[in-house]
Design an enzyme around this catalytic site. Sequence first.
Site, PDB file in Angstrom:
ATOM      1  N   ARG A   1      39.880  44.677  28.694  1.00 37.23           N
ATOM      2  CA  ARG A   1      40.748  44.386  29.835  1.00 37.23           C
ATOM      3  C   ARG A   1      41.971  43.896  29.533  1.00 37.23           C
ATOM      4  NH1 ARG A   1      38.904  39.026  33.055  1.00 37.23           N
ATOM      5  NH2 ARG A   1      40.335  39.574  34.842  1.00 37.23           N
TER       6      ARG A   1
ATOM      7  N   HIS B   1      46.383  39.426  38.720  1.00 41.34           N
ATOM      8  CA  HIS B   1      45.786  38.527  37.483  1.00 41.34           C
ATOM      9  C   HIS B   1      46.804  37.193  37.854  1.00 41.34           C
ATOM     10  CE1 HIS B   1      44.161  37.339  34.049  1.00 41.34           C
ATOM     11  NE2 HIS B   1      44.171  36.564  34.283  1.00 41.34           N
TER      12      HIS B   1
ATOM     13  N   GLU C   1      39.355  36.117  39.681  1.00 43.63           N
ATOM     14  CA  GLU C   1      39.399  34.705  39.813  1.00 43.63           C
ATOM     15  C   GLU C   1      40.501  34.612  41.107  1.00 43.63           C
ATOM     16  OE1 GLU C   1      40.123  31.718  36.855  1.00 43.63           O
ATOM     17  OE2 GLU C   1      38.717  33.090  35.587  1.00 43.63           O
TER      18      GLU C   1
ATOM     19  N   ASN D   1      33.457  35.305  35.018  1.00 46.17           N
ATOM     20  CA  ASN D   1      34.190  34.932  34.176  1.00 46.17           C
ATOM     21  C   ASN D   1      33.782  33.277  34.480  1.00 46.17           C
ATOM     22  OD1 ASN D   1      36.357  36.798  33.922  1.00 46.17           O
ATOM     23  ND2 ASN D   1      37.892  35.737  35.029  1.00 46.17           N
TER      24      ASN D   1
ATOM     25  N   TYR E   1      33.152  29.891  31.511  1.00 42.83           N
ATOM     26  CA  TYR E   1      33.740  28.848  30.230  1.00 42.83           C
ATOM     27  C   TYR E   1      32.180  28.135  30.088  1.00 42.83           C
ATOM     28  CZ  TYR E   1      37.738  32.095  30.066  1.00 42.83           C
ATOM     29  OH  TYR E   1      38.261  32.862  29.973  1.00 42.83           O
TER      30      TYR E   1
ATOM     31  N   GLU F   1      35.431  37.850  31.497  1.00 46.95           N
ATOM     32  CA  GLU F   1      35.931  36.868  30.490  1.00 46.95           C
ATOM     33  C   GLU F   1      34.769  35.483  30.043  1.00 46.95           C
ATOM     34  OE1 GLU F   1      39.306  34.709  31.865  1.00 46.95           O
ATOM     35  OE2 GLU F   1      39.954  36.532  32.773  1.00 46.95           O
TER      36      GLU F   1
END
Length: 1866
Positions: A1381, A1426, A1471, A1614, A1616, A1682
């Site tokens: 990606r 992005h 995002e 994504n 985290y 991600e």
Amino acid sequence: MAIAGPLCSSKARPLNDVGSGGRFHCNKVLNDFKKQISTLQQYGVTHYKVQLAMEAASLKEKTRDSEEGALQCYRTLLQDLNAANIRPIVILHGSDLSRFSADATKTGRSPADAYVEYSELAFHLFGDLVHTWITFDVPADLTDSQSLQLLLDAHERVYKSYHQKYPVGGGHLSIALGPAALSSSPSILPRVLETVDFLALNMQYDCRNVEQLQDWTTTQAIRTPADVVVFSFAVTGCGSAEEEYRSLFTMLKVFGGSPAEVRGYDVSHFIPQSDDYQERPELVAGTSRSAFTAVMEAFAHQTPAERDVFLHDTFPSGFLMGSSSAAFKVEGGWAEGKKGRSIWDVFGQQGQADGNATADVACDSYHKLDYDVYLLKGLRAQLYHFTISWARIFPTGLNTTVNSAGVKYYNRLIDRLIKENIKPMVTLSHWDLPQALQASGGWQSNATIQAFGDYADFCFSSFGDRVKHWITFHEPWVVSYAGYGTGQHAPGIKDPGKASFQVSHNIVKAHAKAWHVYNDKYRASQQGQVGISLNSDWAEPTNPNNPDDVSAAERYLQFMLGWFAHPILINGDYPEVLKSQVQRLNSQCSSLVAELPTFTEEEKTYINGTADFLGISHYTSRLVNASESQNCVAQYDNIGGFTPHVDPSWPATSSPWIYVVPWGLRRLLNFVKDEYVKGGIPLYITGNGMPTPYTGEGLNDTARVEYLTAYINEVLKAVRTDNVSVNSYIVRSLLDGFEGPQGYQQRYGLHFVNFVDANRQRTPKQSAYLFSNIIENNGFPKTKLIKLSPSSLRQSHSRKLPPLPASKVPSTSKAVWEKFSGQTAFERDMYHYSTFPEDFKWGVSTSAYQIEGAWDADGKGPSTWDTFTQAGNAGGANGDIACDSYHQLDADLYMLRSLGVNSYRFSISWSRIFPTGKDTVNDKGVEYYNRLIDGLLANNISPMLTLYHFDLPQALQDLGGWENDTVLEAFHSYAVYCFTTFGDRVKFWMTFNQPHSIVTAGYGTGVFPPQMKDDPGSAPYRVAHNLLKVHAKIYHTYDEKFRATQGGVISITLNTDWVEPKDHMEPRDIVAADRYLQLTLGWFAHPIFRNGDYPEAMKWQVANKSELQDLQNSRLPVFTDEEKAYIQGTADVFSINIYATKIVQHKTLILTPASFERDIDIAEEYSTNWPTSAIKQHRPVAWGMRRLLNWVKEEYGDVPIYISENGVSTDSKDDFDDTARVLYYKTYIDEALKAHSLDGVNLKGYTAWALMDTFEWNLGYSVRFGLHHVDFTNPNRPRTAKRSAMYYSEVISNNGIPLQKEEEFLYGEFRPDFAWSVASAAYQIEGAWRADGKGLSIWDKYAHSVGRIANDENGDVACNGYHRAGEDLALIRGLAVKHYRFSISWPRILPDGTLTNVNEAGLNHYSKLIDALLAANIEPQVTIYHWDLPQTLQDVGGWENETIVGRFKDYAELLFQRLGDRVKFWITINEPYIVANVGYGYGTAAPGITSRPGRGPYDAGHNIIKAHAEAWHLYNTTYRPVQGGLISITINSDWAEPRNPYKQEDIDAARRYVMFFGGWFANPIFNNGDYNEIMKSRVLERSLGQGLTKSRLPEFTEEEKRRIKGTYDYFGFNHYTTVLASPLHFSASTQSYDADRGVASMSDRSWLGSGSIWLKVTPFGFRRMLNWIKEEFNNPPIYVTENGISERGTNLNDKWREHYYKHYVNEALKAVKYDGVDLRGYTAWSLMDNLEWAAGYAERFGLYYTNYTDPNLTRIPKESTKYYKQLIQCNGFPDPKDGPHPCLQPDPEGPSSAPAPSSTHSGPSSTPSDPEPERVSFLGMQISTSDAAVALYVEFALFIGAILGIALFAVLYHKLQKKLKLAHLF
């Protein structure tokens, strides 16, 4: 063998039992008996007793015609049993011994001769079908020796005959006798054993005879090593079925401890009778008058004094007491987990309750399940009556939709109750009908009957394996009367003449249906009971001599209780009284006033007998007289023909309908007994209580105390005096709750609920303590019995500790710093899951002065702290009252029970025992401590008693205190008195608490009494010297005089902080840290636990200081050799108080004036990153706990260690929601677990400080340490459990912190086509910011603006990926990924953002990259945007300008045209949350706009969504048909957990957090084309409140919604980390995204950190987030685009990243395998370290290390590359049980395969490797020689390319080495 028989056909006649004259009419019952065989099979019966009830002559006669009569009947019976695999046991002769002689008389022979002939004929006729025989079934109580001898003679002959003549088939024969018979003569048992093949025992057990167990254990028969069969087991005197079952287990337990081998036992008593045979004595309809009259006559002549006399007695054994709640009154969570609305939700939300109250939150019990169970434990409840919310299980009321969250909630509740030995009694319907059913007619509709049956069926099947008491309806009269009659209750229908009767009719039928469902489908397997709970007042005739009033009172009962009870319990129909009254009224009126439906005959049969028990709910009584004049108005009283009222003398309550009339309950119970339960069904009191007002009595609810005392005593009278068989008493209610129309204005609870506080904290009222005592005493005994278990109290740590040599300087314990101080944060903070040994002591602590109060009560003398505080030395606060524990022992025991501790550490107030410190004993004080100790032991809590906890009697201080030998001797005498008085029960003694504090604070700094501060250099040492000597004396006294008989241990409680050297590589700092511990802890520990003398470091330090101060001798006193020997070893265990951590380094301090503080020569500090507490010096740094425990182990050997205090302070504000304390215990207890489990520390117990908030010495009440909040402003000092109490209770219950089921590691693989990928982004890696025609992006401008990027860094060069694409491709290939990606830089393609200028060089760069990827068999995953918007577009508004939609569409189309033939996976925007909110709201990302925080983010987000939709439609319409790719958007979101999971507003905040984050963009695209309702309503509400006319959140047109909805092919995600969320209230005028969201976020201290302050390692949140996507958006295909972790600094051995990927990917696998999430791919972030936006280059996320100091920006693989590659090659986690997997083989050059996943290890582990190639060390890791070559190349490049030459290189190299030396990850 499970033996049954005979089963009963009725109460009067068992099947296969013998009739009069010894006759058994077999044929009459054979057919019925066949029906019972299925029941026997269901209950696992293996053998069945058949009594051969025929005369010998008759038997002989029948042999001539064996096809007829009883003989054939018997053979058929035996054949049926064998066919069913049930073996018959034939009894030749039963218990009627008169027949034995009678049979013989008829033949003129001896009884024995006749019996032998009879037996042989039986063997001959039935021997082919029978293999087990009993000669005589002798009654268990028969002990007559003559009769026994006669029987045994006959038995012996039969035994010999059987084995001689019928040896074939291996049959067995015995005689059944009771233990009493076998013990009646010494010769009996041996004789029996010689003539039986097994020992058959007839046992009897009386539940009321507790001595019987002891009798059994000494019975010779049971102690005999033989095969035993419990042939019959009769149980009497039990109060419940459960107690009967326990009796069987008790009996088996007795045998379990004996040499006897139990081969079988009788289960007849425990098999419920089938419906065909469960016949009750017939109850005749229409007998209510006689029952009512009987009650009236029974009590007619009672005087008020006789009526109200108090009965001192107890309830029968097995009587159950508990409390209750109702779902809609307490649960709240009205819309949680897809719960449907109930009629009470609607009622409240429509403003029909007092004060517009709703039950939306109520007591929040849906989230506070643990709180409620906590209260039940404190209450000692044996039973909890609660209801299931129908709408929470079936949101629509129908079984077509099941709410799994609701099912999970009730499963958790039931499991918790059972775990705590609390029986669940569950009501299916307590007024809260699902609104969806009400909309279809509710209880007026016949369809609701079927719906209720389905609902009941579901509940039985889901919970019935654990619930054994079911109530179909609770108080159905209220539903029909108030819900459909007066309309006062939901659903608010006012139709008493029709609806009310129809509703009752349908409820009765629904009840019957549910009962039959259970009876037909579940009873056999679940063995529970189903009943109904009916409410009824008692009706007392106004004039008992007036027949009309008597009749009216009777009608009142029948219209209330009989309306439901009569059909169910009498004859399936309404009472004649009710029917005739309705008929009479209707006949008098021109139209129907009351429409009473009728039951068909079939319905009557179906309804009759449908209750296994009857619940009675009762609150009050009425005086009733006949209506003076009846009219034709459809009104309840008028229809019934009665007029109720009250006696003015009856005490009122806050409810207008409840008056206090205790004697009415007794009369009602007598009526119920005579009217409804003559058939023997159990009777339960399922509700009784009274309300107090919302304000007023509150916690000191005297009225309720009096009410409960009186009403429970009336129940006791009914049971003991009137023989009413009541099995339970249940108080309404456990909690204050939502009381329907009254809202919260009436409080029924035993516990006060604060409805204005979001915590909904619960505080016990005085009535709770009262009821707890009643439960403990099982009623009202004349004297309270103390139940102690002395055998369990003896301690085992009493061996004398061996002497140890003096500690070195520094001590060898410095190994602790060597072992731990160099740990990385990852290694240090890794959470460890484990449990302690079963005998671990969990406790909580207090001290006398801090809690007792009563400073001068009952003869107590003043202590030094009384004098000190009353002089104003604690900020004006004092302990005069404190927590008032001296008067609130019940309250303290209540808290201890609730916590579940098995030890309690407290201190005795010396001056309460000896007011002047010596001589005269204060008996009242002794009595208090006796009561406390006995109360602890009665609750299985071991007392840990401190003799001295700072509070010296003032009289002794006046003599000189601890410097006076008289005081020392007085202390010894006091200790001896305590050992003598309490030592029979106290087995753990501590002489002093924190002697270091006593001497330093009291005699050094003077902040404690006696405030001596004139001689800080010597006085502390002198006093400490005395304390050590008197401690030793007390120890030896206990050891020599008391230990042998009392069996306890004795020690001293010490304290210190852990100290961490400022630089663990600096020897002087290590010495300083060791010196600190030696001069604090070692001051007292070294003499006691090592050699009887002070530590060498201390002696050296003080002696040198003294000499430098020109003193002749050391200020530190010296022990003689004799004293050393006397002191050494004077502790059985090591007791230590641990609170905090600090950093120290060596510092030489001034010499004068002399002070113990300056003797230590250190400087102290704290890390700014450490957590804080309310006490500045107490830094709660948990890892210090583990290190200190290890230091103690190293320094003092393998001594048993008890942590005797550990806790954290908060300020004086109310802290019911004490998250900081929860995190403290969560981390500190885990560090203790590590010390025990990983380090081998001999830790035996953990004690939390403190049980409750207390007087905290010189800080007064300014800080709080308690697990329970104490309101010091309230004279009653109420105690309320904080959230930390719930947490600590859970830890205790689990005996540590075990790995939860959902956290266990899952082995398995992903789908074969799973897309493994790695990612990067253009601006973060490409550099070349002005190369080849690239235009400026917003990030170029942002990075070149002052102060925007950390360290003023930028992406001008970044990783130079633009020029290194070919080399980077090799990195990608090295990971074995099949996808890559990356993003395309918009300004590199379109320098001004428009199609007017296409930069071919930029396009060519990406085209070549794509071609190279495809050539390497790697699929490109291309992100169109992005974050790097062309600056020219930002100059005209950027994403806030709607023209951006068209610009983005043009740009996307260019990419589709030029690259789409090769790209099959497109991401439109990465995002969008970051772009919109961080870029246009916070301004911490480009373009850095902060001017419109309340509009800018929403406008930008609005345009982003539309731009994405247009690009998707363009691709879908124009390019997909040709190119065949996928296109979607990538949305990012953290997961949010509520900061307090017990709190509705935190749960709402967590939901809001996710909805404002991921839901902002996901809902329009993946759901309905519009923003989610939470977001819309919040922004609109605040906008309107700010005076705006519309929401600041833009609105989509209907056309736009249609165009946006569904514009996805997959869900790009994504993720985290996770946060803890709670509400955050902004000013109403604040316009911002954060203010609209209204959420504060924090992290859990136990979560691992990373190189990014915002990123905590929380794998569980990943799974929950994936499930959120599944549930919210109908399980779309998900690609994780991600996921990764960062670090700072240089350390290539990145175990933390391996751990992160291992556990996050495993959670993803669980989401797939367990939860059905449609996950298609996973992408690691990131390929290499790169520019992390505003954080610059400090945060490193890469799998490859980027060396920014190297001009070539060399990439070096980190260790995690190997693990991630292996993960990909394995496509998940192969199960080790399947053997070695090829994917786990190591690379030719590289380390062994990654660690095998483990579900129990606290961190990543390594596995043995195959022989490795030669390896060298480089940058913190072992690498292969080929990698070393790369490393050398780097150094060479640095050398030849260094602009500043050799000198600069040396500097850089030195800095690098320094970083490596620190070895810190974060």
